[in-house]
Write an enzyme that holds these catalytic residues in place. Sequence first.
Site, mmCIF file in Angstrom:
data_model
loop_
_atom_site.group_PDB
_atom_site.id
_atom_site.type_symbol
_atom_site.label_atom_id
_atom_site.label_comp_id
_atom_site.label_asym_id
_atom_site.label_seq_id
_atom_site.Cartn_x
_atom_site.Cartn_y
_atom_site.Cartn_z
ATOM 1 N N LYS A 10 0.653 -9.373 11.909
ATOM 2 C CA LYS A 10 0.690 -8.374 10.895
ATOM 3 C C LYS A 10 2.200 -8.385 10.522
ATOM 4 C CE LYS A 10 0.676 -3.297 10.146
ATOM 5 N NZ LYS A 10 2.030 -2.913 9.971
ATOM 6 N N LYS A 79 9.876 -0.471 8.342
ATOM 7 C CA LYS A 79 9.636 -0.565 9.786
ATOM 8 C C LYS A 79 9.108 -1.823 10.044
ATOM 9 C CE LYS A 79 5.807 1.056 10.966
ATOM 10 N NZ LYS A 79 4.547 0.149 11.603
#
Length: 133
Positions: A10, A79
């Site tokens: 991811k 992030k």
Amino acid sequence: GPVGAGHAVKIVNNMLVASHLLTMSEAVRLGNAAGVTTENLIAALNAGSGRSAISEVNYPKWVMNGAFDSGFTMGLMRKDVRLAMALAKDKSVAMPVSELAGQIWAASEELLSDNADFNRITECDPTHKGAKS
């Protein structure tokens, strides 16, 4: 794969997306400066080897029309970019191009709120001293 492989995939994927958004915005600025419309440039890129999900999906669906409503925020992308940089450091993997992209995404915090759509990075000027219009 092993525990954590999905998480790694991811953040690696999002690091690529973050980098592709930056390089695509540079390509559009260069093409526009050479007199090529964004629409014509995107069509040509998508018919050639320079295409990516950014040129095929993000630009037409969220950038070119000014919608900027993909549902993924600057804060989330920042992030994930930070996580990718931390993983690279932890694994001692040199990523100079991605590191520069990470620096650009980090610097964008001064210009674009965490709640802004992540595609808005394309509106930042090349020196990241301000967002376009």
